[in-house]
Design a protein around this motif. Structure first.
Motif, PDB file in Angstrom:
ATOM      1  N   ASN A  36      16.885  -0.976   8.310  1.00 51.45           N
ATOM      2  CA  ASN A  36      16.044   0.135   7.847  1.00 51.45           C
ATOM      3  C   ASN A  36      15.367   0.900   8.982  1.00 51.45           C
ATOM      4  OD1 ASN A  36      14.194  -1.803   8.623  1.00 51.45           O
ATOM      5  ND2 ASN A  36      13.339  -2.117   6.563  1.00 51.45           N
ATOM      6  N   ARG A  37      15.966   0.895  10.160  1.00 48.90           N
ATOM      7  CA  ARG A  37      15.378   1.660  11.263  1.00 48.90           C
ATOM      8  C   ARG A  37      15.269   3.145  10.901  1.00 48.90           C
ATOM      9  NH1 ARG A  37      15.104   1.323  17.225  1.00 48.90           N
ATOM     10  NH2 ARG A  37      14.705   3.445  17.952  1.00 48.90           N
ATOM     11  N   PRO A  88       1.226   0.300  12.977  1.00 40.61           N
ATOM     12  CA  PRO A  88       2.509  -0.332  13.264  1.00 40.61           C
ATOM     13  C   PRO A  88       3.382  -0.361  12.014  1.00 40.61           C
ATOM     14  CG  PRO A  88       0.841  -2.014  12.993  1.00 40.61           C
ATOM     15  CD  PRO A  88       0.161  -0.690  12.766  1.00 40.61           C
ATOM     16  N   ILE A  89       4.664  -0.123  12.194  1.00 38.16           N
ATOM     17  CA  ILE A  89       5.633  -0.119  11.098  1.00 38.16           C
ATOM     18  C   ILE A  89       6.719  -1.125  11.451  1.00 38.16           C
ATOM     19  CG2 ILE A  89       7.143   1.300   9.669  1.00 38.16           C
ATOM     20  CD1 ILE A  89       5.684   3.771  10.840  1.00 38.16           C
ATOM     21  N   ASP A  90       6.861  -2.176  10.643  1.00 34.38           N
ATOM     22  CA  ASP A  90       7.759  -3.277  10.969  1.00 34.38           C
ATOM     23  C   ASP A  90       9.072  -3.143  10.206  1.00 34.38           C
ATOM     24  OD1 ASP A  90       5.635  -5.527  12.228  1.00 34.38           O
ATOM     25  OD2 ASP A  90       4.768  -4.128  10.784  1.00 34.38           O
ATOM     26  N   GLY A  91      10.175  -3.140  10.936  1.00 32.09           N
ATOM     27  CA  GLY A  91      11.472  -3.013  10.293  1.00 32.09           C
ATOM     28  C   GLY A  91      12.549  -3.753  11.056  1.00 32.09           C
ATOM     29  N   TYR A 137      12.754  -9.156   4.755  1.00 32.88           N
ATOM     30  CA  TYR A 137      11.452  -9.642   5.202  1.00 32.88           C
ATOM     31  C   TYR A 137      11.248 -11.102   4.808  1.00 32.88           C
ATOM     32  CZ  TYR A 137      10.556  -4.820   6.326  1.00 32.88           C
ATOM     33  OH  TYR A 137      10.645  -3.563   6.886  1.00 32.88           O
ATOM     34  N   ARG A 138      11.721 -11.476   3.639  1.00 34.53           N
ATOM     35  CA  ARG A 138      11.623 -12.874   3.228  1.00 34.53           C
ATOM     36  C   ARG A 138      12.465 -13.758   4.143  1.00 34.53           C
ATOM     37  NH1 ARG A 138       9.298 -13.938  -1.697  1.00 34.53           N
ATOM     38  NH2 ARG A 138      10.556 -15.844  -1.920  1.00 34.53           N
ATOM     39  N   GLU A 139      13.641 -13.282   4.508  1.00 36.59           N
ATOM     40  CA  GLU A 139      14.488 -14.056   5.421  1.00 36.59           C
ATOM     41  C   GLU A 139      13.841 -14.155   6.808  1.00 36.59           C
ATOM     42  OE1 GLU A 139      17.208 -15.827   4.663  1.00 36.59           O
ATOM     43  OE2 GLU A 139      16.705 -15.251   2.605  1.00 36.59           O
ATOM     44  N   SER A 160       3.899   3.456   3.092  1.00 31.71           N
ATOM     45  CA  SER A 160       4.438   2.112   2.887  1.00 31.71           C
ATOM     46  C   SER A 160       5.200   2.046   1.573  1.00 31.71           C
ATOM     47  CB  SER A 160       3.296   1.090   2.903  1.00 31.71           C
ATOM     48  OG  SER A 160       3.784  -0.229   2.843  1.00 31.71           O
ATOM     49  N   LEU A 161       4.622   2.623   0.523  1.00 30.62           N
ATOM     50  CA  LEU A 161       5.293   2.659  -0.782  1.00 30.62           C
ATOM     51  C   LEU A 161       6.512   3.574  -0.759  1.00 30.62           C
ATOM     52  CD1 LEU A 161       2.196   2.841  -3.155  1.00 30.62           C
ATOM     53  CD2 LEU A 161       3.794   0.935  -2.940  1.00 30.62           C
ATOM     54  N   LYS A 162       6.386   4.717  -0.132  1.00 32.01           N
ATOM     55  CA  LYS A 162       7.487   5.675  -0.107  1.00 32.01           C
ATOM     56  C   LYS A 162       8.739   5.076   0.524  1.00 32.01           C
ATOM     57  CE  LYS A 162       8.737  10.328   1.522  1.00 32.01           C
ATOM     58  NZ  LYS A 162       8.240  11.568   2.195  1.00 32.01           N
ATOM     59  N   TYR A 163       8.566   4.338   1.627  1.00 29.59           N
ATOM     60  CA  TYR A 163       9.721   3.838   2.380  1.00 29.59           C
ATOM     61  C   TYR A 163       9.939   2.336   2.224  1.00 29.59           C
ATOM     62  CZ  TYR A 163       9.720   8.447   4.507  1.00 29.59           C
ATOM     63  OH  TYR A 163       9.775   9.802   4.698  1.00 29.59           O
ATOM     64  N   CYS A 164       9.105   1.653   1.439  1.00 27.21           N
ATOM     65  CA  CYS A 164       9.213   0.192   1.260  1.00 27.21           C
ATOM     66  C   CYS A 164       9.184  -0.526   2.604  1.00 27.21           C
ATOM     67  CB  CYS A 164      10.476  -0.178   0.483  1.00 27.21           C
ATOM     68  SG  CYS A 164      10.427   0.306  -1.245  1.00 27.21           S
ATOM     69  N   LEU A 165       8.172  -0.199   3.395  1.00 26.32           N
ATOM     70  CA  LEU A 165       7.997  -0.781   4.717  1.00 26.32           C
ATOM     71  C   LEU A 165       6.581  -1.337   4.860  1.00 26.32           C
ATOM     72  CD1 LEU A 165       9.507   2.112   6.867  1.00 26.32           C
ATOM     73  CD2 LEU A 165      10.548  -0.137   6.534  1.00 26.32           C
TER      74      LEU A 165
END
Length: 240
Positions: free
Chosen positions: A196-197, A188-191, A64-66, A109-114
């Protein structure tokens, strides 16, 4: 209604994938002990997992930083929502309960780091777009009564010209926030397709199960990537 990503976005983020979960007909004023327990469980799990870790260097966060850098967003100044959330948790500051629908998004979000957003569908008109900012777009920050203008060509979530999230997944708006009266939500879930799909898919499956078991609601799921930039849906009635 629809959820759509501008094709130009994939020129900058060719491996981006967006999960979209639509939950309709929920009662968000009723306490949900199962969701409260799930949130507490995942806060504790991530506190332990990231203890003494530098969140910005975690493999879950680096993509995500990249991506922020590719979008010319400084990730040190404007943290992705999941990095900000995990930074708070790692410092053992906890996370307040807001309401069941928001708590559900935060728990997963916490469970999957998304990064997982939440938008009140009754406020978006025909649909929600992920696109680069245009003239006429405005943003109202949480707790503010003063409109902001996004930076030129800033990646945003937007309904018509009302910006709902600035700098891709940085900060959501006061407009469209989830309250106890909200009944219809787009999460929405961004990956990333190659990173991490699988976690995006698992998160959508959890949403479906919890929407049904906790809220007695239907949930619809769609996926967006460079070959499929849009997801159309209609509201579904509550299960009886």
């Amino acid at each position: 209604m629809y959820f759509s990503v501008e094709r130009k976005v994939f020129e900058y983020l060719p491996n981006a994938v967006f999960g979209a979960v639509v939950v309709s007909g929920m009662d968000n004023a009723k306490p949900q002990p199962q969701i409260a327990a799930l949130l507490a469980e995942n806060i504790a799990m991530r506190e332990a997992y990231f203890e003494n870790a530098k969140i910005k260097e975690a493999p879950e966060i680096l993509p995500y930083r990249e991506a922020f850098k590719a979008l010319e967003i400084n990730p040190n100044k404007f943290m992705c929502s999941i990095e900000a959330l995990l930074t708070r948790i790692a410092k053992k500051k906890g996370l307040p309960s807001i309401n069941p629908a928001v708590d559900l998004g935060n728990a997963l979000s916490l469970k999957y780091c998304l990064p997982i957003g939440a938008h009140d569908l009754d406020t978006v008109g025909e649909g929600l777009d992920v696109r680069f900012a245009q003239e006429g777009d405005t943003f109202l920050a949480f707790g503010s009564d003063e409109m902001e203008l996004p930076a030129p060509d800033e990646l945003i979530y937007v309904a018509n010209h009302q910006v709902r999230t600035r700098r891709w997944t940085w900060r959501q708006s006061e407009i469209g926030k989830i309250t106890e009266n909200t009944a219809n939500i787009l999460y929405p879930i961004d990956g990333f397709e190659d990173i991490n799909r699988d976690l995006v898919v698992k998160a959508t499956e959890d949403f479906i199960n919890l929407a049904q078991t906790c809220f007695g609601c239907n949930a619809q799921v769609g996926f967006i990537d460079k070959s499929n930039p849009g997801f159309g849906f209609s509201m579904k009635i509550k299960i009886t």
